[in-house]
Write an enzyme that holds these catalytic residues in place. Structure first.
Site, PDB file in Angstrom:
ATOM      1  N   HIS A   1       0.957  -1.334  -0.027  1.00 15.13           N
ATOM      2  CA  HIS A   1       0.113  -0.024  -0.013  1.00 15.13           C
ATOM      3  C   HIS A   1       0.674   1.318   0.040  1.00 15.13           C
ATOM      4  CE1 HIS A   1       0.888   1.001   4.322  1.00 15.13           C
ATOM      5  NE2 HIS A   1       0.782  -0.500   4.432  1.00 15.13           N
TER       6      HIS A   1
ATOM      7  N   GLU B   1      -2.610  -6.952   6.953  1.00 13.45           N
ATOM      8  CA  GLU B   1      -1.306  -7.077   7.705  1.00 13.45           C
ATOM      9  C   GLU B   1      -1.495  -7.852   8.866  1.00 13.45           C
ATOM     10  OE1 GLU B   1       1.563  -6.897   7.725  1.00 13.45           O
ATOM     11  OE2 GLU B   1       2.222  -4.963   7.482  1.00 13.45           O
TER      12      GLU B   1
END
Length: 183
Positions: free
Chosen positions: A10, A83
């Site tokens: 990201h 994550e």
């Protein structure tokens, strides 16, 4: 048939900018992150992409707009691309942990209350990636995810467990290309 898999971290988010632990903590993309997204859009402009996946967190879904929007694809968010969950460390400043938990911060596989361990988060990512590759056999896909889980995927696929320090850190919007064929 070979499936090409781009794995993208990201864009810069608030946790990166303010040096806070944001595993599964929701944080937004920064102004610099928006510039990185525009650069990703240019980077993928000439690539033929058949499917776009991402973690379901805001920072990855926002980053994924660089590909799915201009290519007219449907974004396929999947929490398995998230994550690592960092439990009691979520949204804690890195500096605080470096002062209070220096030995723990040196480790790759953190063992803190409420956190996922390496076998769990690396397996969930690899299972989701394998499933996506098999669903899109012979095509090209992009998966937008996060630094620790990308690093864990690389470690599980390409390095022995003791070599974790040899794996480079993936910068925001870093792109890796994998090929998947027959498992």
């Amino acid at each position: 048939m070979k499936t090409r898999i781009y794995v993208v971290r990201h864009a810069e988010a608030e946790g990166n900018l303010f040096r806070r632990i944001h595993g599964q903590y929701e944080s937004s993309v920064t102004e610099n992150g928006m510039r990185q997204i525009r650069a990703l859009q240019e980077r993928f402009a000439e690539e033929a992409i058949d499917a776009c996946y991402s973690s379901d967190l805001i920072r990855t879904r926002t980053t994924a707009q660089a590909v799915w929007v201009p290519k007219g694809l449907t974004l396929r968010p999947d929490p398995r691309f998230r994550e690592v969950r960092l439990g009691v460390w979520e949204d804690v400043p890195f500096g605080q942990l470096e002062r209070e938990e220096p030995e723990m911060m040196e480790r790759w596989n953190w063992h803190v209350q409420g956190a996922e361990d390496f076998p769990v988060y690396s397996r969930r990512f690899l299972d989701a990636m394998t499933e996506a590759a098999e669903q899109c056999s012979g095509k090209t896909i992009v998966i937008f995810s996060h630094g620790c889980v990308i690093r864990s995927m690389q470690q599980r696929l390409f390095f022995p467990p003791e070599a974790i320090r040899e794996i480079g850190h993936c910068d925001n919007t870093g792109v890796s290309l994998l090929e998947y064929e027959g498992g």
